[in-house]
Design a protein around this motif. Structure first.
Motif, PDB file in Angstrom:
ATOM      1  N   LYS A 129       1.384   9.273  -9.580  1.00 50.10           N
ATOM      2  CA  LYS A 129       2.683   8.936  -8.923  1.00 50.10           C
ATOM      3  C   LYS A 129       3.222   8.222  -9.894  1.00 50.10           C
ATOM      4  O   LYS A 129       4.579   7.644  -8.944  1.00 50.10           O
ATOM      5  CB  LYS A 129       2.194   8.412  -7.386  1.00 50.10           C
ATOM      6  CG  LYS A 129       1.770   9.416  -6.350  1.00 50.10           C
ATOM      7  CD  LYS A 129       2.476  10.552  -5.762  1.00 50.10           C
ATOM      8  CE  LYS A 129       1.588  10.892  -5.097  1.00 50.10           C
ATOM      9  NZ  LYS A 129       2.134  12.152  -4.390  1.00 50.10           N
ATOM     10  N   HIS A 130       3.381   7.263 -10.498  1.00 47.49           N
ATOM     11  CA  HIS A 130       3.789   6.862 -11.619  1.00 47.49           C
ATOM     12  C   HIS A 130       4.386   5.467 -11.276  1.00 47.49           C
ATOM     13  O   HIS A 130       5.349   5.361 -10.875  1.00 47.49           O
ATOM     14  CB  HIS A 130       4.857   7.480 -12.230  1.00 47.49           C
ATOM     15  CG  HIS A 130       4.722   8.990 -12.865  1.00 47.49           C
ATOM     16  ND1 HIS A 130       4.346   8.846 -14.220  1.00 47.49           N
ATOM     17  CD2 HIS A 130       4.942  10.289 -12.420  1.00 47.49           C
ATOM     18  CE1 HIS A 130       4.551  10.225 -14.590  1.00 47.49           C
ATOM     19  NE2 HIS A 130       4.551  10.971 -13.355  1.00 47.49           N
ATOM     20  N   GLN A 131       3.391   4.852 -10.603  1.00 51.52           N
ATOM     21  CA  GLN A 131       3.345   3.753  -9.523  1.00 51.52           C
ATOM     22  C   GLN A 131       2.840   3.049 -10.638  1.00 51.52           C
ATOM     23  O   GLN A 131       1.922   1.827 -10.389  1.00 51.52           O
ATOM     24  CB  GLN A 131       2.737   3.384  -8.089  1.00 51.52           C
ATOM     25  CG  GLN A 131       3.315   4.386  -7.347  1.00 51.52           C
ATOM     26  CD  GLN A 131       3.044   4.980  -5.590  1.00 51.52           C
ATOM     27  OE1 GLN A 131       1.412   4.325  -6.161  1.00 51.52           O
ATOM     28  NE2 GLN A 131       2.911   5.815  -5.508  1.00 51.52           N
ATOM     29  N   ALA A 134       3.362  -2.874  -8.485  1.00 57.33           N
ATOM     30  CA  ALA A 134       3.133  -3.360  -7.127  1.00 57.33           C
ATOM     31  C   ALA A 134       4.175  -2.937  -6.097  1.00 57.33           C
ATOM     32  O   ALA A 134       3.302  -2.385  -5.302  1.00 57.33           O
ATOM     33  CB  ALA A 134       2.495  -4.912  -6.924  1.00 57.33           C
ATOM     34  N   ALA A 135       5.299  -3.564  -6.066  1.00 56.89           N
ATOM     35  CA  ALA A 135       6.218  -2.846  -5.475  1.00 56.89           C
ATOM     36  C   ALA A 135       6.601  -1.321  -5.432  1.00 56.89           C
ATOM     37  O   ALA A 135       6.930  -1.134  -4.478  1.00 56.89           O
ATOM     38  CB  ALA A 135       7.525  -3.555  -5.917  1.00 56.89           C
ATOM     39  N   SER A 136       6.386  -0.879  -6.590  1.00 56.50           N
ATOM     40  CA  SER A 136       6.107   0.565  -6.367  1.00 56.50           C
ATOM     41  C   SER A 136       5.301   1.398  -5.072  1.00 56.50           C
ATOM     42  O   SER A 136       5.695   2.247  -4.656  1.00 56.50           O
ATOM     43  CB  SER A 136       6.148   1.322  -7.241  1.00 56.50           C
ATOM     44  OG  SER A 136       4.925   1.002  -8.079  1.00 56.50           O
ATOM     45  N   GLN A 139       6.802   0.902  -1.771  1.00 57.28           N
ATOM     46  CA  GLN A 139       7.841   0.883  -1.690  1.00 57.28           C
ATOM     47  C   GLN A 139       7.540   2.445  -1.388  1.00 57.28           C
ATOM     48  O   GLN A 139       8.372   3.616  -0.954  1.00 57.28           O
ATOM     49  CB  GLN A 139       9.263   1.431  -2.670  1.00 57.28           C
ATOM     50  CG  GLN A 139       9.542   0.119  -3.254  1.00 57.28           C
ATOM     51  CD  GLN A 139      10.090  -0.592  -4.470  1.00 57.28           C
ATOM     52  OE1 GLN A 139       9.548   0.851  -5.458  1.00 57.28           O
ATOM     53  NE2 GLN A 139      10.242  -1.266  -4.697  1.00 57.28           N
ATOM     54  N   ALA A 140       6.304   3.181  -1.646  1.00 54.55           N
ATOM     55  CA  ALA A 140       6.385   4.898  -1.576  1.00 54.55           C
ATOM     56  C   ALA A 140       5.464   5.047  -0.064  1.00 54.55           C
ATOM     57  O   ALA A 140       4.927   6.369   0.076  1.00 54.55           O
ATOM     58  CB  ALA A 140       5.031   4.389  -3.090  1.00 54.55           C
ATOM     59  N   VAL A 141       5.175   3.887   0.570  1.00 55.75           N
ATOM     60  CA  VAL A 141       4.303   4.441   2.035  1.00 55.75           C
ATOM     61  C   VAL A 141       5.732   4.973   2.575  1.00 55.75           C
ATOM     62  O   VAL A 141       6.559   4.428   2.496  1.00 55.75           O
ATOM     63  CB  VAL A 141       4.592   2.374   2.223  1.00 55.75           C
ATOM     64  CG1 VAL A 141       4.070   3.137   4.249  1.00 55.75           C
ATOM     65  CG2 VAL A 141       2.863   2.391   1.609  1.00 55.75           C
ATOM     66  N   SER A 142       5.299   6.082   3.389  1.00 58.75           N
ATOM     67  CA  SER A 142       6.317   7.213   4.140  1.00 58.75           C
ATOM     68  C   SER A 142       7.114   5.890   5.004  1.00 58.75           C
ATOM     69  O   SER A 142       6.132   5.057   5.948  1.00 58.75           O
ATOM     70  CB  SER A 142       6.205   7.625   4.526  1.00 58.75           C
ATOM     71  OG  SER A 142       6.657   8.809   5.324  1.00 58.75           O
ATOM     72  N   ARG A 157      -1.576  -3.173   1.139  1.00 58.06           N
ATOM     73  CA  ARG A 157      -0.625  -2.508  -0.423  1.00 58.06           C
ATOM     74  C   ARG A 157      -1.357  -4.372  -1.052  1.00 58.06           C
ATOM     75  O   ARG A 157      -0.576  -4.209  -2.660  1.00 58.06           O
ATOM     76  CB  ARG A 157      -0.060  -1.890  -1.112  1.00 58.06           C
ATOM     77  CG  ARG A 157      -0.825  -0.796   0.205  1.00 58.06           C
ATOM     78  CD  ARG A 157       0.035   0.554  -0.896  1.00 58.06           C
ATOM     79  NE  ARG A 157      -0.485   2.358  -0.445  1.00 58.06           N
ATOM     80  CZ  ARG A 157       0.484   2.603  -0.290  1.00 58.06           C
ATOM     81  NH1 ARG A 157       1.673   3.431  -1.218  1.00 58.06           N
ATOM     82  NH2 ARG A 157      -0.209   4.226  -0.782  1.00 58.06           N
ATOM     83  N   ALA A 158       0.327  -4.976  -0.102  1.00 58.97           N
ATOM     84  CA  ALA A 158       0.671  -5.736  -1.422  1.00 58.97           C
ATOM     85  C   ALA A 158      -1.370  -7.030  -1.012  1.00 58.97           C
ATOM     86  O   ALA A 158      -0.717  -8.088  -2.433  1.00 58.97           O
ATOM     87  CB  ALA A 158       1.549  -7.074  -0.367  1.00 58.97           C
ATOM     88  N   GLY A 159      -1.757  -7.187  -0.138  1.00 57.81           N
ATOM     89  CA  GLY A 159      -3.182  -7.811  -0.289  1.00 57.81           C
ATOM     90  C   GLY A 159      -3.547  -7.863  -1.392  1.00 57.81           C
ATOM     91  O   GLY A 159      -4.134  -7.752  -1.990  1.00 57.81           O
ATOM     92  N   LYS A 160      -3.579  -6.370  -2.262  1.00 53.12           N
ATOM     93  CA  LYS A 160      -4.901  -5.528  -2.996  1.00 53.12           C
ATOM     94  C   LYS A 160      -4.541  -5.988  -4.266  1.00 53.12           C
ATOM     95  O   LYS A 160      -5.525  -6.674  -5.295  1.00 53.12           O
ATOM     96  CB  LYS A 160      -4.879  -4.093  -3.501  1.00 53.12           C
ATOM     97  CG  LYS A 160      -5.317  -3.432  -2.156  1.00 53.12           C
ATOM     98  CD  LYS A 160      -5.717  -2.690  -3.009  1.00 53.12           C
ATOM     99  CE  LYS A 160      -6.133  -1.063  -1.261  1.00 53.12           C
ATOM    100  NZ  LYS A 160      -6.680   0.256  -1.638  1.00 53.12           N
TER     101      LYS A 160
END
Length: 265
Positions: A129-131, A134-136, A139-142, A157-160
């Motif tokens: 997904k070319h992420q 971390a922010a991307s 942002q990719a969460v639907s 995802r932020a926790g990761k």
């Protein structure tokens, strides 16, 4: 219309049926639909399939999975008519994705447990997904996900990357502070601020639930079902007393509610 009625059908028959329904000699309603007009149908059918899973009802699940598959075929047919892609392309895409994201099955990557499988899946997904930031990934969460589901997924995802409360107690403390901020905004009669604080409370509550290893969507679903169950008990209790809920004052309703909780427990 060239179609043979059978005792048993397969996916090719379903694709043919949808083609016929969308044709000039087919169904006027089906022809009139587009992605947007049947968008909510997809959501509703998916939730009905989930309900069948929750009820451990294999007969209902079979039916509901068919309804979900119909939505996939319906949308794919529209795209095939527009010349953009077909159902075959959909199948090809998901097969390639599964092969790519399971290198321990279809390649030479070695894994020792399911945790490593998930780590590989996330790494490969980010690359696919070319992420690159971390922010991307957040942002990719639907945005179409239910709000509680989306909140928990964004928080996870932020926790990761380490942006996580050290303890559950810290998360609960944050929830308390958000409630205080809501009370302050309400005291100042600032409607816009109160609206924002209410959202922050829900977001914080979702985080607490997630850290408890309790899915927030499921937790709220259970509480809603509990409320409905107790409300029904309230209504039955009122009827036994020869009255209706609409005729009860606040104190009487609260007493009925306490009785319902006590009876359930």
């Amino acid at each position: 219309m060239k179609f043979t009625v059978k005792e048993r059908y397969d996916i090719e028959d379903l694709l043919r049926i949808m083609e016929l329904l969308r044709s000039e000699e087919g169904c006027v309603w089906d022809r009139e639909q587009d992605h947007h007009t049947i968008r909510n149908n997809f959501i509703e059918e998916s939730y009905e399939a989930v309900e069948a899973i929750d009820r451990d009802d294999p007969v209902l699940l079979q039916e509901e999975l068919g309804d979900v598959l119909l939505q996939v075929v319906f949308h794919a047919r529209m795209e095939e008519e527009a010349g953009r892609f077909s159902f075959s392309d959909v199948c090809d895409g998901i097969c390639k994705k599964l092969v790519y994201r399971h290198p321990h099955v279809f390649g030479d990557t070695a894994v020792e447990n399911s945790g490593q499988v998930l780590e590989n899946w996330d790494r490969l997904k980010k690359a696919e997904k070319h992420q690159e930031t971390a922010a991307s990934t957040l942002q990719a969460v639907s945005k179409a996900l239910p709000a509680l589901v989306r909140a928990a997924k964004v928080q996870k995802r932020a926790g990761k990357v380490g942006f996580e409360y050290p303890t559950l107690a810290d998360a609960i403390g944050d929830l308390r502070s958000e409630i205080e901020e809501l009370e302050e905004a309400l005291g100042q009669q600032d409607r816009d601020a109160a609206f924002g604080e209410m959202g922050d409370i829900l977001f914080s509550a979702a985080n607490v639930s997630r850290l408890m290893k309790a899915d927030p969507e499921e937790a709220l679903t259970r509480s809603t079902e509990k409320f409905i169950r107790r409300f029904s008990m309230m209504e039955e209790a009122a009827k036994r007393k020869g009255t209706e809920l609409t005729s009860c004052n606040v104190d009487e309703l609260n007493e009925l509610w306490r009785e319902a909780k006590k009876e359930e427990n």
